[in-house]
Design an enzyme around this catalytic site. Sequence first.
Site, short mmCIF file in Angstrom:
data_model
loop_
_atom_site.label_atom_id
_atom_site.label_comp_id
_atom_site.label_asym_id
_atom_site.label_seq_id
_atom_site.Cartn_x
_atom_site.Cartn_y
_atom_site.Cartn_z
N ASN A 1 0.85 -1.20 0.00
CA ASN A 1 0.00 0.00 0.00
C ASN A 1 0.88 1.24 0.00
OD1 ASN A 1 0.60 0.75 2.87
ND2 ASN A 1 -0.29 -1.28 3.19
N ASP B 1 -4.56 -6.51 5.17
CA ASP B 1 -5.56 -7.37 5.81
C ASP B 1 -5.52 -8.78 5.24
OD1 ASP B 1 -6.59 -5.53 7.63
OD2 ASP B 1 -7.81 -4.57 6.08
N LYS C 1 10.14 -17.33 -9.29
CA LYS C 1 9.44 -16.25 -9.99
C LYS C 1 8.36 -16.82 -10.91
CE LYS C 1 10.35 -12.38 -13.06
NZ LYS C 1 11.26 -11.90 -14.09
N PHE D 1 -5.23 3.57 14.45
CA PHE D 1 -5.53 4.57 13.43
C PHE D 1 -6.68 4.06 12.59
CE2 PHE D 1 -2.39 8.05 13.08
CZ PHE D 1 -1.57 7.70 14.14
N LYS E 1 -14.48 0.88 15.21
CA LYS E 1 -13.17 0.24 15.42
C LYS E 1 -12.78 0.30 16.89
CE LYS E 1 -11.39 0.61 10.99
NZ LYS E 1 -10.63 1.17 9.92
N LYS F 1 -12.31 -3.23 18.60
CA LYS F 1 -10.95 -3.62 18.98
C LYS F 1 -10.63 -3.22 20.42
CE LYS F 1 -9.19 -3.45 14.20
NZ LYS F 1 -8.01 -3.35 13.34
N1 CTP Z 1 -4.15 -3.12 12.07
C1 CTP Z 1 -3.31 -4.10 12.57
N2 CTP Z 1 -3.24 -5.34 11.99
C2 CTP Z 1 -3.97 -5.64 10.90
C3 CTP Z 1 -4.83 -4.63 10.36
C4 CTP Z 1 -4.87 -3.40 10.97
O1 CTP Z 1 -2.65 -3.84 13.57
N3 CTP Z 1 -3.86 -6.81 10.34
C5 CTP Z 1 -4.24 -1.81 12.73
C6 CTP Z 1 -3.66 -0.65 11.97
O2 CTP Z 1 -2.31 -0.43 12.31
C7 CTP Z 1 -4.54 0.50 12.42
C8 CTP Z 1 -5.88 -0.15 12.58
O3 CTP Z 1 -5.62 -1.53 12.83
O4 CTP Z 1 -4.19 1.01 13.67
C9 CTP Z 1 -6.66 0.02 11.32
O5 CTP Z 1 -7.56 -0.92 11.21
P1 CTP Z 1 -8.10 -1.35 9.77
O6 CTP Z 1 -7.41 -2.53 9.26
O7 CTP Z 1 -8.16 -0.18 8.87
O8 CTP Z 1 -9.50 -1.64 10.23
P2 CTP Z 1 -10.36 -2.91 10.14
O9 CTP Z 1 -11.06 -3.01 11.43
O10 CTP Z 1 -9.51 -4.08 9.70
O11 CTP Z 1 -11.42 -2.52 9.07
P3 CTP Z 1 -11.28 -2.16 7.51
O12 CTP Z 1 -9.97 -2.68 7.02
O13 CTP Z 1 -12.45 -2.82 6.94
O14 CTP Z 1 -11.36 -0.66 7.50
#
Ligand code: CTP
Length: 429
Positions: free
Chosen positions: A228, A297, A307, A343, A357, A361
């Site tokens: 990303n 995610d 490769k 975040f 969130k 969480k």
């Molecule tokens: N985060 C994490 N580990 C993951 C995914 C996210 O620690 N595998 C943390 C990021 O560092 C950030 C927060 O979770 O602090 C963001 O969550 P995000 O992934 O954006 O939210 P989700 O609840 O997974 O929802 P979505 O992706 O649908 O927005």
Amino acid sequence: MTKLHIGLGVTGGIAAYKAIEVMRLLQKAGCEVSVAMTRHATEFVRPLTFRALTDRHVIVDDYDPANPDPIAHINFSQEIDLLLIVPATANIISKFANGIADDFLSSTYLASTAPVLIAPAMNVTMWEQAATQRNIERLRADGVRFVDPVAGELACKTVGTGKLEDVENIVSQVLNLLDAETQRRRGGRETSLRLSVSALKDDLTKEHILITVGGTREAIDPVRFISNHSSGKMGFAVAVAARERGARVTVVAASTSVEPPDGVELIRSISAQEMFDAVMEKVADATVFIGAAAVADYSPANVADAKIKKEGIDGISLELKKTPDILSEVSKRRREGQMVIGFAAETNDVIEFAKSKMAKKNLDMVIANDITAKGAGFNTDTNIATILTRQRETALGLMSKRALADKILDEIVNLRKSNPANAARSGNS
Ligand code: CTP
């Protein structure tokens, strides 16, 4: 890095001695301060005090033979990034409002294009006088900003509005204004400024802050990966700010496009799984966990050993599997006294998603931002965020990531102060 230069104008009032404290805090924040005084101000505080503390000539009168610069009001006014008046009398406000330039300070006001911030202090009747209020309105219309005086017992023993605002609040407003101005005038060039008054105190010496930073890379084969746009700027800004405020800082960084800061423990972990493992190893020791990384995610379910070749393959599908959610896991395992912060980078319904969130969480704080807004999001030096805690929601305007970092840390300090037990809930409540 550029040092910002404040022109501090001191005028004749009892509160003139407080300008010394303002000057000291600004110097501590990393600003260069040059002082100009009106003749009456020197009746309250000696120029020598400011000269000794700034190591610069204090200008009272352009025509003074001791003045090293023959056109001081022009040079002084061109050099400064902000003209700050503490305290401002009704007289100087009136001169500024009417374009009168009969002494050094009023000439400087006319000759300067820098932003102006005025902190008045005077007797309540003088403050409420129609002429004073009219002058203030006129100056506000000209773009001058004010740190309004507060109510209290005044030097003249009357009670009412006219007391100089608290020194720390004045400095805090100066720093906010300077940050906004630097973004605007200097195109976001980094300054050496410490952007929060509480940042001037070593208020995080008891904390060990563990921060995830950057964007993870999920391998497809030995050459390609899914990732990303995260640059790591926000997470590194929090790390630097926390270190400067006395915290021990550990950073677990995935891919970043900026140099990591000095003075922090840095652990590189490229994939979400590696980041998860590194965090789990370190987190028991941390008092605060901040998930600033953009963690993928999903990652490819099968990573090719060699490769992948395109010969004879028209299309390709990748099977993805969910990565561990680091933030959720830290929150589940949290121990007494540990704060967990995340975040939420969103494109729509920012606050709603951030709140959900925080609940899902079980977080103490969420920093939410709309990554589609101009000046916010990936790879910029600025951000526009809302800080949410269980108690309140603070919407912040456009500011540098460094300034936002200090706001986040201020909120950690507030949470600790307001309710240490609540701020550090244990278990997965
Ligand atoms: N985060 C994490 N580990 C993951 C995914 C996210 O620690 N595998 C943390 C990021 O560092 C950030 C927060 O979770 O602090 C963001 O969550 P995000 O992934 O954006 O939210 P989700 O609840 O997974 O929802 P979505 O992706 O649908 O927005």
